[in-house]
Design an enzyme around this catalytic site. Structure first.
Site, PDB file in Angstrom:
ATOM      1  N   ARG A   1     -13.621  -2.752 -36.356  1.00 25.90           N
ATOM      2  CA  ARG A   1     -14.482  -3.448 -35.413  1.00 25.90           C
ATOM      3  C   ARG A   1     -15.774  -2.658 -35.279  1.00 25.90           C
ATOM      4  O   ARG A   1     -15.758  -1.486 -34.937  1.00 25.90           O
ATOM      5  CB  ARG A   1     -13.748  -3.523 -34.073  1.00 25.90           C
TER       6      ARG A   1
ATOM      7  N   THR B   1     -21.474  -4.439 -32.300  1.00 21.98           N
ATOM      8  CA  THR B   1     -21.456  -5.905 -32.202  1.00 21.98           C
ATOM      9  C   THR B   1     -20.085  -6.431 -31.776  1.00 21.98           C
ATOM     10  O   THR B   1     -19.948  -7.588 -31.411  1.00 21.98           O
ATOM     11  CB  THR B   1     -21.771  -6.537 -33.569  1.00 21.98           C
TER      12      THR B   1
ATOM     13  N   ASP C   1      -8.061   4.090 -27.688  1.00 21.71           N
ATOM     14  CA  ASP C   1      -8.211   3.689 -29.090  1.00 21.71           C
ATOM     15  C   ASP C   1      -6.892   3.948 -29.832  1.00 21.71           C
ATOM     16  O   ASP C   1      -6.485   5.094 -30.037  1.00 21.71           O
ATOM     17  CB  ASP C   1      -9.351   4.497 -29.728  1.00 21.71           C
TER      18      ASP C   1
ATOM     19  N   ASP D   1      -7.170   6.153 -33.099  1.00 17.50           N
ATOM     20  CA  ASP D   1      -7.424   7.566 -32.797  1.00 17.50           C
ATOM     21  C   ASP D   1      -6.201   8.226 -32.172  1.00 17.50           C
ATOM     22  O   ASP D   1      -5.880   9.372 -32.482  1.00 17.50           O
ATOM     23  CB  ASP D   1      -8.614   7.696 -31.840  1.00 17.50           C
TER      24      ASP D   1
HETATM   25  C1  PRP Z   1      -8.844  -1.801 -33.308  1.00 18.24           C
HETATM   26  C2  PRP Z   1      -7.497  -2.501 -33.270  1.00 18.24           C
HETATM   27  C3  PRP Z   1      -7.825  -3.873 -33.787  1.00 18.24           C
HETATM   28  C4  PRP Z   1      -9.200  -4.104 -33.208  1.00 18.24           C
HETATM   29  C5  PRP Z   1      -9.055  -4.962 -31.988  1.00 18.24           C
HETATM   30  O1  PRP Z   1      -9.140  -1.374 -34.580  1.00 18.24           O
HETATM   31  O2  PRP Z   1      -6.526  -1.829 -34.015  1.00 18.24           O
HETATM   32  O3  PRP Z   1      -7.839  -3.975 -35.197  1.00 18.24           O
HETATM   33  O4  PRP Z   1      -9.726  -2.812 -32.842  1.00 18.24           O
HETATM   34  O5  PRP Z   1     -10.299  -5.326 -31.493  1.00 18.24           O
HETATM   35  P1  PRP Z   1     -10.799  -6.835 -31.495  1.00 18.24           P
HETATM   36  O6  PRP Z   1      -9.679  -7.684 -31.021  1.00 18.24           O
HETATM   37  O7  PRP Z   1     -11.965  -6.794 -30.532  1.00 18.24           O
HETATM   38  O8  PRP Z   1     -11.243  -7.165 -32.895  1.00 18.24           O
HETATM   39  P2  PRP Z   1     -10.466  -0.539 -34.915  1.00 18.24           P
HETATM   40  O9  PRP Z   1     -11.584  -1.440 -35.274  1.00 18.24           O
HETATM   41  O10 PRP Z   1     -10.733   0.429 -33.795  1.00 18.24           O
HETATM   42  O11 PRP Z   1     -10.080   0.223 -36.243  1.00 18.24           O
HETATM   43  P3  PRP Z   1      -9.034   1.389 -36.494  1.00 18.24           P
HETATM   44  O12 PRP Z   1      -7.657   0.793 -36.390  1.00 18.24           O
HETATM   45  O13 PRP Z   1      -9.364   1.825 -37.882  1.00 18.24           O
HETATM   46  O14 PRP Z   1      -9.261   2.468 -35.476  1.00 18.24           O
HETATM   47  N1  URA Z   2      -9.184  -1.285 -30.071  1.00 17.41           N
HETATM   48  C1  URA Z   2      -8.449  -0.293 -29.515  1.00 17.41           C
HETATM   49  O1  URA Z   2      -7.892   0.559 -30.219  1.00 17.41           O
HETATM   50  N2  URA Z   2      -8.350  -0.270 -28.177  1.00 17.41           N
HETATM   51  C2  URA Z   2      -8.927  -1.181 -27.380  1.00 17.41           C
HETATM   52  O2  URA Z   2      -8.776  -1.103 -26.139  1.00 17.41           O
HETATM   53  C3  URA Z   2      -9.693  -2.197 -27.977  1.00 17.41           C
HETATM   54  C4  URA Z   2      -9.802  -2.232 -29.336  1.00 17.41           C
END
Ligand code: PRP
Ligand code: URA
Length: 213
Positions: free
Chosen positions: A106, A110, A202, A205
């Site tokens: 994400r 944006t 997150d 993370d």
């Molecule tokens: C997080 C989560 C989803 C997304 C959710 O991933 O694991 O994939 O955000 O957000 P949304 O519903 O607003 O799209 P992230 O983009 O942080 O990537 P990561 O798993 O690599 O940390």
């Molecule tokens: N992605 C995450 O990992 N946590 C949130 O709260 C939203 C998006």
């Protein structure tokens, strides 16, 4: 647009107990990964309650009897990175499941999903696809993943999350009312930078120890 989203929120005491530990900011990455796996197992158990079976015959040490085996070819689609932590639990439930990784992150400015990894073959190879992602926030990533799978020819798709925001549930069910959503928790809302409240921070993370200290 559906009147009611096809949403299944777990009420099992074991899930609720583990969720509190998962949210706790003092839970370290090792324990966090264990909890993601354990809760995934429990939510997966509920999500797969209607998987198709076929009858088989089994020889016990005493006699022949009727048994069952899974008839669906199941595809697990973890959304990288955070969805990776859910795969082992689903593999324990369904050892023969195929795993098709999908890389989406994400854009934090944006809040729109960006695809960076997709090695799906030309045509679908599964009957039932389970998208695995701990977090459903705005719903952008989940909606994009569903579109990828539908373009692939997938007809039966389920979305499995650990924590969902109402905004994400609405976005997914408005765009894809045929896709049921299974989650351990439906949280209150998103904050102004798109994080789920109360949430857990997150999820990527926290699993991989990459957050700021
Ligand atoms: C997080 C989560 C989803 C997304 C959710 O991933 O694991 O994939 O955000 O957000 P949304 O519903 O607003 O799209 P992230 O983009 O942080 O990537 P990561 O798993 O690599 O940390
Ligand atoms: N992605 C995450 O990992 N946590 C949130 O709260 C939203 C998006």
């Amino acid at each position: 647009m559906p009147d009611q989203p096809d949403l299944h929120v777990s009420t099992h005491p074991a899930v609720l107990h583990k969720l509190a530990l998962l949210r706790d900011e003092s839970t370290d990455p090792k324990k966090f990964r264990e909890l993601v796996r354990e809760i995934s197992w429990l939510v997966g158990y509920e999500a797969l309650a209607d998987a198709k079976l076929e009858d088989i015959e089994v020889r016990t040490p005493l006699e022949m009897t009727e048994g069952h085996q899974l008839a669906d070819r199941i595809g697990l689609v973890p959304i990288l990175r955070a969805g990776l932590g859910m795969v082992d639990a689903f593999h324990e439930l369904f050892p023969t499941a195929q795993v098709w990784h999908l890389g989406l992150f994400r854009d934090e400015r944006t809040l729109r999903p960006v695809e960076y990894y997709n090695k799906l073959p030309d045509r679908t190879t599964v009957d039932l696809s389970l998208i695995l992602d701990p977090m459903l926030a705005t719903g952008g990533s989940a909606t994009a993943a569903i579109e990828v799978l539908k373009d692939w020819g997938a007809s039966r798709i389920k979305l499995v999350n650990l924590i969902a925001a109402p905004e994400g549930v609405k976005a997914v069910s408005d765009a894809h009312p045929d896709v049921p959503i299974y989650t351990a928790s439906l949280d209150r809302s998103l904050n102004d930078v798109g994080y789920i409240q109360p949430g857990l921070g997150d999820a990527g993370d926290r699993q991989f120890g990459t957050g700021s200290p």
